[in-house]
Design a protein around this motif. Sequence first.
Motif, mmCIF file in Angstrom:
data_model
loop_
_atom_site.group_PDB
_atom_site.id
_atom_site.type_symbol
_atom_site.label_atom_id
_atom_site.label_comp_id
_atom_site.label_asym_id
_atom_site.label_seq_id
_atom_site.Cartn_x
_atom_site.Cartn_y
_atom_site.Cartn_z
ATOM 1 N N ASN A 271 30.967 22.993 55.258
ATOM 2 C CA ASN A 271 29.691 22.514 55.807
ATOM 3 C C ASN A 271 28.914 23.656 56.468
ATOM 4 O OD1 ASN A 271 30.297 19.855 54.987
ATOM 5 N ND2 ASN A 271 31.523 19.546 56.835
ATOM 6 N N LYS A 272 28.887 24.779 55.762
ATOM 7 C CA LYS A 272 28.152 26.001 56.130
ATOM 8 C C LYS A 272 28.758 26.753 57.322
ATOM 9 C CE LYS A 272 23.782 24.289 54.228
ATOM 10 N NZ LYS A 272 22.346 24.025 54.469
ATOM 11 N N LYS A 273 29.924 26.317 57.777
ATOM 12 C CA LYS A 273 30.599 27.010 58.868
ATOM 13 C C LYS A 273 31.790 27.786 58.305
ATOM 14 C CE LYS A 273 32.915 26.287 63.315
ATOM 15 N NZ LYS A 273 33.380 25.289 64.324
ATOM 16 N N SER A 274 31.826 29.077 58.583
ATOM 17 C CA SER A 274 32.853 29.942 57.997
ATOM 18 C C SER A 274 34.267 29.538 58.435
ATOM 19 C CB SER A 274 32.603 31.403 58.390
ATOM 20 O OG SER A 274 33.671 32.214 57.929
ATOM 21 N N LEU A 275 35.170 29.509 57.442
ATOM 22 C CA LEU A 275 36.593 29.304 57.716
ATOM 23 C C LEU A 275 37.356 30.623 57.622
ATOM 24 C CD1 LEU A 275 37.423 25.995 55.773
ATOM 25 C CD2 LEU A 275 37.015 26.280 58.215
ATOM 26 N N GLY A 276 36.638 31.690 57.253
ATOM 27 C CA GLY A 276 37.279 32.990 57.147
ATOM 28 C C GLY A 276 37.826 33.261 55.753
ATOM 29 N N THR A 277 38.716 34.228 55.688
ATOM 30 C CA THR A 277 39.250 34.710 54.411
ATOM 31 C C THR A 277 40.650 34.133 54.149
ATOM 32 O OG1 THR A 277 37.992 36.757 54.596
ATOM 33 C CG2 THR A 277 39.872 36.764 53.094
ATOM 34 N N PHE A 278 40.864 33.698 52.909
ATOM 35 C CA PHE A 278 42.152 33.157 52.469
ATOM 36 C C PHE A 278 42.717 34.066 51.380
ATOM 37 C CE2 PHE A 278 40.000 29.713 54.417
ATOM 38 C CZ PHE A 278 40.943 28.771 54.818
ATOM 39 N N GLN A 279 44.037 34.083 51.269
ATOM 40 C CA GLN A 279 44.705 34.866 50.230
ATOM 41 C C GLN A 279 45.679 33.985 49.464
ATOM 42 O OE1 GLN A 279 46.372 38.013 52.703
ATOM 43 N NE2 GLN A 279 44.741 39.418 52.127
ATOM 44 N N ILE A 280 45.818 34.273 48.173
ATOM 45 C CA ILE A 280 46.717 33.503 47.314
ATOM 46 C C ILE A 280 47.260 34.419 46.218
ATOM 47 C CG2 ILE A 280 44.878 32.727 45.738
ATOM 48 C CD1 ILE A 280 47.660 30.398 46.933
ATOM 49 N N GLY A 281 48.477 34.201 45.796
ATOM 50 C CA GLY A 281 49.078 35.028 44.753
ATOM 51 C C GLY A 281 48.735 34.573 43.352
ATOM 52 N N LEU A 282 47.473 34.228 43.112
ATOM 53 C CA LEU A 282 46.982 33.773 41.813
ATOM 54 C C LEU A 282 45.761 34.594 41.418
ATOM 55 C CD1 LEU A 282 47.106 29.891 42.427
ATOM 56 C CD2 LEU A 282 48.828 31.281 41.269
ATOM 57 N N PHE A 283 45.431 34.556 40.124
ATOM 58 C CA PHE A 283 44.303 35.348 39.616
ATOM 59 C C PHE A 283 43.293 34.460 38.904
ATOM 60 C CE2 PHE A 283 48.151 37.977 39.509
ATOM 61 C CZ PHE A 283 47.766 39.007 40.345
ATOM 62 N N GLY A 284 42.039 34.886 38.909
ATOM 63 C CA GLY A 284 41.004 34.222 38.130
ATOM 64 C C GLY A 284 40.183 33.231 38.938
ATOM 65 N N GLU A 285 38.921 33.050 38.523
ATOM 66 C CA GLU A 285 38.001 32.135 39.211
ATOM 67 C C GLU A 285 38.529 30.706 39.243
ATOM 68 O OE1 GLU A 285 33.983 32.061 37.938
ATOM 69 O OE2 GLU A 285 33.536 34.106 38.589
ATOM 70 N N LYS A 286 39.104 30.268 38.130
ATOM 71 C CA LYS A 286 39.590 28.882 38.063
ATOM 72 C C LYS A 286 40.684 28.639 39.090
ATOM 73 C CE LYS A 286 36.923 27.523 34.682
ATOM 74 N NZ LYS A 286 35.832 26.546 34.931
ATOM 75 N N ASN A 287 41.581 29.603 39.254
ATOM 76 C CA ASN A 287 42.654 29.421 40.231
ATOM 77 C C ASN A 287 42.141 29.496 41.665
ATOM 78 O OD1 ASN A 287 45.015 28.793 38.806
ATOM 79 N ND2 ASN A 287 45.260 30.919 38.169
ATOM 80 N N ILE A 288 41.107 30.291 41.888
ATOM 81 C CA ILE A 288 40.486 30.305 43.218
ATOM 82 C C ILE A 288 39.857 28.943 43.496
ATOM 83 C CG2 ILE A 288 38.612 31.302 44.591
ATOM 84 C CD1 ILE A 288 39.204 33.968 43.130
ATOM 85 N N SER A 289 39.200 28.380 42.498
ATOM 86 C CA SER A 289 38.616 27.049 42.629
ATOM 87 C C SER A 289 39.702 26.000 42.881
ATOM 88 C CB SER A 289 37.829 26.697 41.364
ATOM 89 O OG SER A 289 37.358 25.366 41.412
#
Length: 465
Positions: A271-289
């Motif tokens: 809702n336009k309020k930053s949650l910061g940066t997240f990291q994940i051991g996956l690759f590609g736009e679809k996996n980020i989604s």
Amino acid sequence: MIIQAKKIFFLGIKGVAMTNLAVIFKKLGKDVTGSDLSEEFITDSILRNFGITFQLDFDPKKLPNNIDLVVYSAAHQGDRNPQVIEAKKRGIKIRSQAEILGELIKKFNLKVAVCGSHGKTTTSSLLSYALIKLGAKPSYLVGAPMFNSYPGGDFNSRDYFVIEADEYGVNPPYDLTPKFHYLNPDYILCTNIDYDHPDVYPNLEVTRKAFLKFFDKKKLILCLDDKPIVQSINRLESKQIVTYGFNKLADLRILTYQHKQSGSEFHLALNKKSLGTFQIGLFGEKNISNTAGAILTLLQLGFSGKEIKKAIRNFTGAKRRFELINEEKGTYLYDDYAHHPNEIAATINAAKSHFPKHRIVIIFQPHTYSRTQALLNEFARSLSLADKVFVLPIFASARENPKNFKIDSRDIANLNPERITYAKTKRSLLELLSSNLYSQDVIFTMGAGNVYKLKNDIIEIISKK
């Protein structure tokens, strides 16, 4: 009925979902056994590890006398299987896998279903993994044998149940009821809606209607980057909808992302309020989604962004989903379950973004004649995103007769012969690989059949380069 049944027989027990379901019932204290083919499956070791025994054929004379319930899936003739027919003669209760799952999840306090034509296995595995790391002790069933070091099905408590909700039919061609229509979850996370399973759905619109029926009056977490979902939102009666994606209108928006050596890093805003940066051991736009969808679901369940960041950080994916099999002197071998053109494109694009200076080589085994025939041109386009492709004969479904189709894998190769080569046999494939693989290649075995079994032969070829 599930509580009363003490001895349960799973027909086709080596199927991934059936194995995971058998494990859950084993942990619930049931006496579990079953039957399947003698061919080695990816689930054999899981069944052995949990002490679950099974027969190696479907001989009706071998059906145990003391069982209370027989569970069947769409595989091996479904309710037309000889052992199911024998069970009917004996008056033994018979239920489809879909019915059993529907009854099972009723026993849990909070139920989350993850659906979508693509990405639901990775997303449901991630959601289950995060809940484990958050100390929530979830029970769950996903469409992979394992993720990280966890089995694809488990019972831990009755607080949460995460289920991968499958849109496929209960028992085609006899019963085309979408399996997820037997489920009544509290929350539904949907990654996308696409045309697949032409033996069940004639077109995208019929597919969409099946999803909309499943969505009815549920709490929904929807991907706002998916066109069929966007076109469907106004048709939904549910008023409890939250959205995620790259779309500027999404409630949970992916603002930026970048790929690192060990995965992906991305910035989210709720809702336009930053949650910061997240990291994940996956690759590609679809996996980020997909990861954003799991995060939004966890936020809806009451977990904080700070807790979620820590919980998902070390997730590396489900088995047979962009799974690293071998690395030797900069040459990589991965295995991936992609069997639909859009999944193939997503995997290849993810590989290209992670390995921009490497050649991407795909060894693809089409899955089912009906899908290959319906999506022939799309397969050729998606596969052509790779630098080199070797396509194997079609891995047929037990539910279809190849003689009824005028299609084979050569038809895919013929649409782009410069990039796609047909390999009729395993021997011819290995000969082609011996002369066409190079050091520093990134190689994928790809498909929903048994193409993953080629790994040792491919590793041997790589070692000689």
